[in-house]
Each structure stands twice: as C-alpha cells, then as structure tokens.
Write a protein that holds these residues in place. Structure first.
Motif, PDB file in Angstrom:
ATOM      1  N   ALA A   1      -8.760 -12.119   3.658  1.00  0.00           N
ATOM      2  CA  ALA A   1      -8.476 -10.942   4.481  1.00  0.00           C
ATOM      3  C   ALA A   1      -7.976  -9.782   3.635  1.00  0.00           C
ATOM      4  N   VAL A   2      -6.979 -10.034   2.798  1.00  0.00           N
ATOM      5  CA  VAL A   2      -6.383  -8.947   2.019  1.00  0.00           C
ATOM      6  C   VAL A   2      -7.373  -8.392   1.002  1.00  0.00           C
ATOM      7  N   ALA A   3      -8.133  -9.272   0.333  1.00  0.00           N
ATOM      8  CA  ALA A   3      -9.105  -8.798  -0.663  1.00  0.00           C
ATOM      9  C   ALA A   3     -10.191  -7.951  -0.014  1.00  0.00           C
TER      10      ALA A   3
ATOM     11  N   GLU B   1     -10.038  -6.335   2.895  1.00  0.00           N
ATOM     12  CA  GLU B   1      -9.446  -5.100   3.407  1.00  0.00           C
ATOM     13  C   GLU B   1      -9.167  -4.103   2.288  1.00  0.00           C
ATOM     14  N   LEU B   2      -8.756  -4.608   1.126  1.00  0.00           N
ATOM     15  CA  LEU B   2      -8.485  -3.726  -0.007  1.00  0.00           C
ATOM     16  C   LEU B   2      -9.769  -3.049  -0.484  1.00  0.00           C
ATOM     17  N   LEU B   3     -10.827  -3.821  -0.637  1.00  0.00           N
ATOM     18  CA  LEU B   3     -12.094  -3.267  -1.130  1.00  0.00           C
ATOM     19  C   LEU B   3     -12.676  -2.268  -0.132  1.00  0.00           C
ATOM     20  N   LEU B   4     -12.728  -2.658   1.139  1.00  0.00           N
ATOM     21  CA  LEU B   4     -13.288  -1.760   2.154  1.00  0.00           C
ATOM     22  C   LEU B   4     -12.403  -0.527   2.349  1.00  0.00           C
ATOM     23  N   GLY B   5     -11.091  -0.723   2.369  1.00  0.00           N
ATOM     24  CA  GLY B   5     -10.183   0.404   2.561  1.00  0.00           C
ATOM     25  C   GLY B   5     -10.252   1.402   1.422  1.00  0.00           C
TER      26      GLY B   5
ATOM     27  N   MET C   1      -9.045  -4.688  12.074  1.00  0.00           N
ATOM     28  CA  MET C   1      -7.800  -4.053  12.493  1.00  0.00           C
ATOM     29  C   MET C   1      -7.054  -3.411  11.324  1.00  0.00           C
ATOM     30  N   TRP C   2      -7.040  -4.061  10.148  1.00  0.00           N
ATOM     31  CA  TRP C   2      -6.124  -3.649   9.091  1.00  0.00           C
ATOM     32  C   TRP C   2      -6.786  -2.996   7.893  1.00  0.00           C
ATOM     33  N   THR C   3      -8.106  -2.894   7.867  1.00  0.00           N
ATOM     34  CA  THR C   3      -8.749  -2.100   6.819  1.00  0.00           C
ATOM     35  C   THR C   3      -8.295  -0.635   6.875  1.00  0.00           C
ATOM     36  N   PRO C   4      -8.126  -0.026   8.058  1.00  0.00           N
ATOM     37  CA  PRO C   4      -7.608   1.355   8.100  1.00  0.00           C
ATOM     38  C   PRO C   4      -6.240   1.513   7.445  1.00  0.00           C
TER      39      PRO C   4
ATOM     40  N   PRO D   1      -0.355   1.658  -8.314  1.00  0.00           N
ATOM     41  CA  PRO D   1       0.942   1.305  -7.700  1.00  0.00           C
ATOM     42  C   PRO D   1       0.902   1.293  -6.175  1.00  0.00           C
ATOM     43  N   LEU D   2       0.282   2.303  -5.581  1.00  0.00           N
ATOM     44  CA  LEU D   2       0.190   2.333  -4.116  1.00  0.00           C
ATOM     45  C   LEU D   2      -0.729   1.247  -3.586  1.00  0.00           C
ATOM     46  N   LEU D   3      -1.795   0.942  -4.318  1.00  0.00           N
ATOM     47  CA  LEU D   3      -2.703  -0.122  -3.885  1.00  0.00           C
ATOM     48  C   LEU D   3      -1.987  -1.471  -3.895  1.00  0.00           C
ATOM     49  N   PHE D   4      -1.203  -1.722  -4.940  1.00  0.00           N
ATOM     50  CA  PHE D   4      -0.455  -2.976  -4.989  1.00  0.00           C
ATOM     51  C   PHE D   4       0.618  -3.021  -3.911  1.00  0.00           C
ATOM     52  N   LEU D   5       1.197  -1.876  -3.576  1.00  0.00           N
ATOM     53  CA  LEU D   5       2.152  -1.832  -2.473  1.00  0.00           C
ATOM     54  C   LEU D   5       1.468  -2.190  -1.162  1.00  0.00           C
ATOM     55  N   ALA D   6       0.268  -1.665  -0.955  1.00  0.00           N
ATOM     56  CA  ALA D   6      -0.495  -1.993   0.249  1.00  0.00           C
ATOM     57  C   ALA D   6      -0.824  -3.482   0.292  1.00  0.00           C
ATOM     58  N   VAL D   7      -1.207  -4.040  -0.850  1.00  0.00           N
ATOM     59  CA  VAL D   7      -1.504  -5.473  -0.917  1.00  0.00           C
ATOM     60  C   VAL D   7      -0.253  -6.289  -0.613  1.00  0.00           C
TER      61      VAL D   7
END
Length: 294
Positions: free
Chosen positions: A77-79, A81-85, A164-167, A209-215
C-alpha cells in the motif's frame, strides 16, 4: 511581575497537560498494567500473571498470520501510494488551466471516512450486483468475486486504501516540489542538464525529506489498519486479518482484556520502532543537505 507571568504561563499550559495526562499518559500506563493481568471484559478480579500474555501471543498461529498480512499490506500500500502520489505531484507541479479543480477532486477520497468508504466499496465490488462486475459483464469479461475469493480479498482492500490515500502522498510531494527554489532549475537549464539529471540531482534529493515523512505517517497509519478490514471482509477473515483486527477479535469477541492489552502493546512497539528508524533517517538526510548547502 515574574510571578504573574509564571501563573499566566501555567494557566495556559496547565489544562493541556491535564488533558494529555488524563487521555493519553494514564490510559497508556493502565494498558501496560492490564497486559500483565488476566482481566476479562465480562468482569471479575484481575490477577497478575506476569509475562504469560506475551508468551501466548508469540505461540498463537493467528499472530504470525496477522503479522504477515499486516506487513504485506503496509509494504504494497505505502509503496504504491508513494509512486502514484509522486507521479501525480509531478504532473500537477506546473500551473495549467483547471489545476485547482483537478487538485480538489483528487483530494476528495482522503477527506472521507474509511469506514463509510469501506461499506461503499463493499457494494461496488459485490460479486453479484456490484458496479464493477456489471461493467465487466457488459464487455463479456470474467467477473471476479472480489470479496469472497481468498486470493482477491486482500487485493480489494489494498485497492481501496490506495484510492483513498494516494492523494495524501500527492499533497505532501506537491508541497515538497513547490518548495524547491526556481533558480536551481534555471541554473540546470543554463547548463543544459537533461530531465533525468535534473530529476536525479535536484528534484528527488530536495523532496526526499518530505517524501520520507509521508511514508512515515502512512506506514504508522497502515500498521493500525482496521476500518477497511472491518467494513469490507470483517475482522475474523484470515485472508485479511490485520493485527488491529486480531486485537478486536481477542478483546471484544474473546473478552480477553489482558491478552488484548498485550496485543496492543506489541503493535505500539512496532509502530515506535519504525517511527524511530524513519525519523533518524530523515534527520540524517536533512543534516547531509545542510552540510552540502553550507
């Protein structure tokens, strides 16, 4: 004057501290105490049993299954969502006609209740009258049983969670992209750097840094996944039973408050360990960028 300033300071901070102790710190320590007892929801006197509950957890085959299911769910899920987001954020980085409307529409799923959306998607993915299978039948395609096939149940929950969480990932990535100074891109254009070089040397490092925070935020939230599982397949389905769903089964179906408390402590420790790793990594990235900019 100093006395009055001190009274005023504690007057503002005091209610927040009392609220924090009453609703966070005390329940946490009481939960830790309950995890060493045989307390039951049906009542009775709770007796101390030492670490027996924790031994039961690691001997329970359901725990291993739920841990694997939760881990697989979190990673996929997280991977995804990160790529699509991040891809959506790159597409929305530059201004264009209709960007505010498109951005608002994309953000709608993350503003909705997960439990309500789980029930909503339950109707959409229903194998008999669901919209998805009806659309597939129009084209004469195979109609999977999304909610009853053991091989598709977890995939269905993953699909809903990603929708739901890609946005959320997109929003944080977009904030990181907008924070990158334009003069860096202008300098790269003067040097005739390729798009891949610009992305690899400027965009990705400054956004990391922000991407890792989102993850980090999504990982800690996904580890506690319960709403969608409860609404779509139920907490007792072995194919989709996460740690939180198993905790619900133990505490509210099995009436084992002490054992359920120990399950919650294990989940809390996993979340704290992962959060600590992510925070240290984010701090090291920021420190490295600070040294390079200096």
């Amino acid at each position: 004057m100093r006395v009055k300033d001190g009274i005023l300071k504690y007057g503002f901070v005091g209610p927040a501290l009392i609220f924090l102790i009453a609703f966070n710190i005390f329940p946490l320590f009481y939960n830790i105490y309950l995890s060493f007892t045989d307390a039951e929801l049906s009542g009775g006197i709770a007796r101390l049993v030492g670490g027996r509950n924790y031994g039961v957890i690691f001997d329970d085959t359901r725990y291993g299954t739920a841990l694997r299911t939760t881990g697989l769910f979190v990673v996929l899920a997280v991977a995804t969502e990160l790529l699509l987001g991040f891809a959506l954020a790159l597409a929305l980085q530059k201004p264009f006609w209709g960007k505010p409307a498109i951005t608002t529409i994309l953000l709608v799923p993350m503003m909705l209740s997960p439990a309500v959306m789980g029930l909503y998607w339950n109707f959409i993915l229903n194998g008999h009258y669901g919209v998805v299978n009806q659309a597939l039948s129009v084209f004469g395609l195979y109609q999977p049983q999304w909610l009853t096939d053991p091989d598709l149940k977890l995939f269905s929950i993953l699909m809903i969670d990603i929708w739901m969480w890609t946005p959320f990932m997109m929003l944080i990535a977009l904030a990181g992209l907008n924070a990158i100074p334009n003069h860096l891109y202008e300098a790269a254009a003067i040097d005739r750097a390729s798009r891949w070089t610009v992305f690899r040397r400027i965009t990705l490092p400054l956004c990391s840094p922000l991407l890792f925070l989102a993850v980090l935020l999504r990982t800690t939230d996904a580890l506690k996944q319960f709403d969608l599982v409860m609404a779509v397949t139920g907490p007792n389905d072995r194919a989709t039973q996460t740690l939180s769903a198993l905790l619900y089964q133990v505490m509210f179906r099995g009436y084992k408050i002490g054992l359920g408390s120990s399950y919650s402590i294990v989940i809390l420790l996993i979340v704290i360990a992962l959060a600590t790793i992510f925070i240290r990594y984010i701090t090291s990235i920021q420190a490295k960028q600070g040294r390079e900019s200096a």
